[in-house]
Design a protein around this motif. Structure first.
Motif, PDB file in Angstrom:
ATOM      1  N   SER A 215       1.032  -1.008  -0.023  1.00 46.77           N
ATOM      2  CA  SER A 215      -0.159   0.223  -0.069  1.00 46.77           C
ATOM      3  C   SER A 215       0.810   1.230  -0.225  1.00 46.77           C
ATOM      4  O   SER A 215       1.388   1.752   1.256  1.00 46.77           O
ATOM      5  N   LEU A 408      -8.882   4.017   3.266  1.00 45.14           N
ATOM      6  CA  LEU A 408      -8.326   2.932   2.530  1.00 45.14           C
ATOM      7  C   LEU A 408      -8.485   1.613   3.139  1.00 45.14           C
ATOM      8  O   LEU A 408      -8.880   0.467   2.738  1.00 45.14           O
ATOM      9  N   GLU A 413     -10.991  -3.516  -1.355  1.00 45.36           N
ATOM     10  CA  GLU A 413      -9.834  -3.948  -1.907  1.00 45.36           C
ATOM     11  C   GLU A 413      -8.750  -4.202  -0.911  1.00 45.36           C
ATOM     12  O   GLU A 413      -7.890  -5.412  -0.871  1.00 45.36           O
ATOM     13  N   PHE A 414      -8.973  -3.309   0.118  1.00 43.10           N
ATOM     14  CA  PHE A 414      -7.856  -3.414   1.194  1.00 43.10           C
ATOM     15  C   PHE A 414      -8.250  -4.797   2.061  1.00 43.10           C
ATOM     16  O   PHE A 414      -7.470  -5.577   2.434  1.00 43.10           O
ATOM     17  N   ILE A 419      -4.557  -5.067  -3.112  1.00 41.22           N
ATOM     18  CA  ILE A 419      -3.923  -3.864  -3.449  1.00 41.22           C
ATOM     19  C   ILE A 419      -2.273  -4.110  -3.694  1.00 41.22           C
ATOM     20  O   ILE A 419      -1.596  -4.566  -2.870  1.00 41.22           O
ATOM     21  N   ASP A 420      -1.850  -3.538  -4.932  1.00 37.83           N
ATOM     22  CA  ASP A 420      -0.432  -3.715  -5.171  1.00 37.83           C
ATOM     23  C   ASP A 420       0.059  -2.311  -5.219  1.00 37.83           C
ATOM     24  O   ASP A 420      -0.430  -1.675  -4.578  1.00 37.83           O
ATOM     25  N   TRP A 423      -1.649   0.370  -7.041  1.00 39.94           N
ATOM     26  CA  TRP A 423      -3.123   0.534  -6.601  1.00 39.94           C
ATOM     27  C   TRP A 423      -3.517   1.973  -6.439  1.00 39.94           C
ATOM     28  O   TRP A 423      -4.452   2.692  -7.059  1.00 39.94           O
ATOM     29  N   LEU A 424      -3.000   2.586  -5.571  1.00 39.38           N
ATOM     30  CA  LEU A 424      -3.372   4.019  -5.139  1.00 39.38           C
ATOM     31  C   LEU A 424      -2.886   4.925  -6.007  1.00 39.38           C
ATOM     32  O   LEU A 424      -3.402   5.990  -6.374  1.00 39.38           O
ATOM     33  N   ASN A 427      -5.785   4.368  -8.797  1.00 39.48           N
ATOM     34  CA  ASN A 427      -7.437   4.499  -8.182  1.00 39.48           C
ATOM     35  C   ASN A 427      -7.399   5.393  -7.147  1.00 39.48           C
ATOM     36  O   ASN A 427      -6.521   5.832  -6.369  1.00 39.48           O
TER      37      ASN A 427
END
Length: 639
Positions: A215, A408, A413-414, A419-420, A423-424, A427
């Motif tokens: 994350s 988050l 997703e979390f 989450i890779d 991801w942030l 998205n």
């Protein structure tokens, strides 16, 4: 050969990590010495140490080593950041006859640089990410001399390469004093997996399991957890055994972290780098293993062998850490500054922090204010515990990412561990709505109006209990509060608790709590971690520039590091005009539409406050249509 037991320890750091190290040293009966700059003269770590010595900078090697000598310190703990991975510092400490709580300078030389570490990993038979020039685009350019996401850029096309490389070099030079860069293939869907190792001076090396730090925003970690929730047993064995093998290969000593990138698409794991220091996220490892990593560091520094074998290291439950930053996460992760007015940290979880009410938070240091760590029987228990803890966290006076962290951690997703590392960046989390916070703020203002002689909230157990007439409250808009009738605008409201700045209401049947700070011209509120500021329109409305006027203001406090235009220049829409830097992060300010530059006041080196007017673009006659669309959102920002 063993060193004598440590009697006096100088901590060459500040903030929460300084307090963390001081805490363990005190428990072990070791006398403690802090260092501080003028800005930190009254900081919490200064008060916590047995003695404190002023230095001109936390990066001044001579001053830090001289302070240690003056204090009679046997050892120096560098924490993380600052001098923690600087080989010249390690050499200076050794030459002064003082023990560094960390690896030798030669190991820092070998593993502290990404380029050298990569070659050593290859020699040790550990897989590495393919070189970028061999793999095509996208590539990742990154600083060879440092970490923490600084000096790093993703390049997706050849025409972006020069600009990205120049920006990364500037950032690397500022952060690490070295602008050497590496270019590697960029893995689109990767997991950041790292292994904590401990090594003594007697050949003993153990791993303390792995962490998942996927994350991230802009290559900077936001949430970390242990153990990694998605990797296979085979991958876990590969990364942990590789980490131990690498540490033995280089003769490592003390705490270190070996980082890997696991490609979600292929399952392949690649060596990234080795951090030759204690990590920010070490608490999650402590939570699942029950070990005090700082104590192990200090015992190793004193020459003791590791008190544990690999078979003694077990993992119990799951732990998740959230980093609280001074930044506006919902608006470009821009650094923030200010004076903390109300600071509330949660109970029932571990909190490592060094923020007091009334403390000035500037852009001179790293934006991290603290860490919240939750441990549970399994990942979902830890996640729910962290969610509750973030709800109970409030920092007013400046904007933080606490509400973003809460959103988050609450996301599906979390929850599902999807989450890779990018991801942030792909998205956007939805910014918390303002309706419920406005109801809480309106009710608080009405309650204060009904009991004005009491003044703002006090920790004396006061709660309002009158039956007033409906009250008109001016927040960001007019709010009608009928306390007797139990309504705020169209919401049914019942007061549950009003004490010590905490207001809990039942809003349309659901309990909602906020921490409120009511001032003459504005009301601040922390709700589900997010800070909301309601300013009186009649006070602040005339300061807001009209949309489309071409005024470019500073979206964060910082320093101007590049000016690419002069007054009278013609600029195209989206053209970079200035570059700001704060907390080692660069931000390019672009022209909102085509036109002519005027009113340029900023120069390279100018320090600017949030909202300061930097330049204005006058719309060209043929650019009116462009202005209508592009300028409506204000300055175009690219970080």
């Amino acid at each position: 050969m063993s060193n004598p037991p440590l009697r006096t320890l100088l901590v060459a750091n500040r903030g929460e990590i300084a307090l963390r190290v001081l805490r363990t040293a005190r428990r072990m009966g070791i006398r403690t010495v802090a260092i501080f700059t003028e800005a930190d003269r009254t900081a919490p770590h200064v008060r916590a140490a047995d003695r404190a010595i002023a230095v001109p900078s936390y990066l001044d090697i001579d001053a830090v080593v001289t302070a240690a000598g003056a204090a009679g310190a046997d050892a120096i703990h560098p924490g993380y950041g600052f001098l923690s991975e600087r080989a010249p510092f390690a050499r200076a400490v050794q030459e002064a006859g003082i023990v560094l709580v960390g690896p030798p300078a030669a190991v820092m030389d070998a593993m502290g640089r990404k380029d050298a570490a990569r070659e050593i990993a290859v020699a040790a038979g550990i897989p590495v990410v393919p070189r970028g020039e061999d793999a095509g685009y996208p590539v990742l350019v990154k600083a060879a001399a440092g970490g923490g996401g600084k000096g790093m850029r993703i390049v997706r096309a050849a025409q972006e390469y020069d600009e990205a490389m120049a920006a990364a070099r500037r950032e690397a030079l500022s952060a690490f004093g070295d602008d050497t860069m590496l270019v590697e293939r960029y893995v689109e869907h990767g997991r950041h997996i790292e292994v904590q190792i401990m090594a003594d001076a007697h050949g003993g090396v153990v791993h303390l399991h792995e962490r998942d730090c996927s994350s991230q925003r802009r290559h900077q970690k936001v949430i970390e957890e242990a153990p990694a929730p998605t990797i296979s047993p085979e991958t876990r064995e590969l990364v942990t055994s590789s980490a131990v093998a690498l540490a033995k290969h280089v003769g490592y000593r003390n705490a270190g972290t070996v980082e890997f990138l696991v490609d979600d698409d292929t399952g392949h794991a690649y060596f990234l780098e080795m951090n030759t220091r204690l990590q920010v996220e070490h608490p999650v490892t402590e939570a699942i293993t029950g070990l005090d990593l700082v104590e192990l560091q200090l015992r190793i520094a004193a020459g003791e062998p590791l008190p544990i074998a690999q078979s003694d290291v077990t993992a119990t439950g799951h732990a998740i850490e959230a980093r609280v930053y001074a930044e506006d996460s919902f608006h470009g992760f821009l650094p923030q500054a200010g004076v903390a007015s109300i600071v509330r940290w949660p109970a029932g979880v571990r909190v490592d922090q060094a923020l007091d009410p009334g403390q000035v938070v500037s852009t001179s240091f790293d934006p991290m204010l603290g860490k919240i760590i939750a441990h549970g029987a399994d990942r979902e228990a830890a996640r729910r515990s962290l969610l509750d803890a973030l709800d109970d966290t409030a920092i007013l006076g400046l904007t933080t990412n606490t509400g973003f962290l809460r959103a988050l951690v609450a996301s599906a997703e979390f929850r599902d561990a999807l989450i890779d590392t990018a991801w942030l960046d792909r998205n956007a989390l939805e910014e918390p709505g303002v309706d419920v916070p406005r109801v809480i703020a309106g009710w608080a203002n009405a309650a204060l109006a009904a009991d004005a002689d009491r003044g703002p909230f006090r920790a004396d157990g006061w709660r309002s209990g009158a039956d007033p007439a409906p009250t008109v409250v001016e927040l960001d808009r007019t709010v009608i509060v009928d306390r007797a009738g139990g309504r705020v605008d169209d919401y049914a409201v019942r007061e549950i608790l009003f004490e010590d700045a905490v207001l809990t209401l039942e809003v349309d049947g659901t309990a909602r709590s906020g921490i409120v700070d009511v001032r003459a011209h504005r009301t601040e509120l922390a709700y589900q971690g997010q800070r909301f500021v309601f300013a009186r329109p009649d006070i602040f409305g005339d300061q807001v520039a009209a949309a489309g006027d071409g005024v470019v203001t500073a979206p964060m406090p910082g320093t101007v590091i590049d000016v690419r235009v002069v007054n009278g220049d013609h600029v195209d829409a989206g053209q970079v005009m200035l570059v700001l830097e704060a907390m080692k992060m660069e931000l390019a300010l672009k022209a909102p539409f085509a036109g002519t530059v005027g009113g340029l006041t900023a120069a390279v080196g100018t320090k600017v406050a949030l909202g300061a007017v930097l330049v204005q673009v006058g719309a060209a006659t043929d650019a009116v249509d462009d202005a209508a669309g592009a300028a409506a959102a204000g300055p175009i920002i690219a970080g």
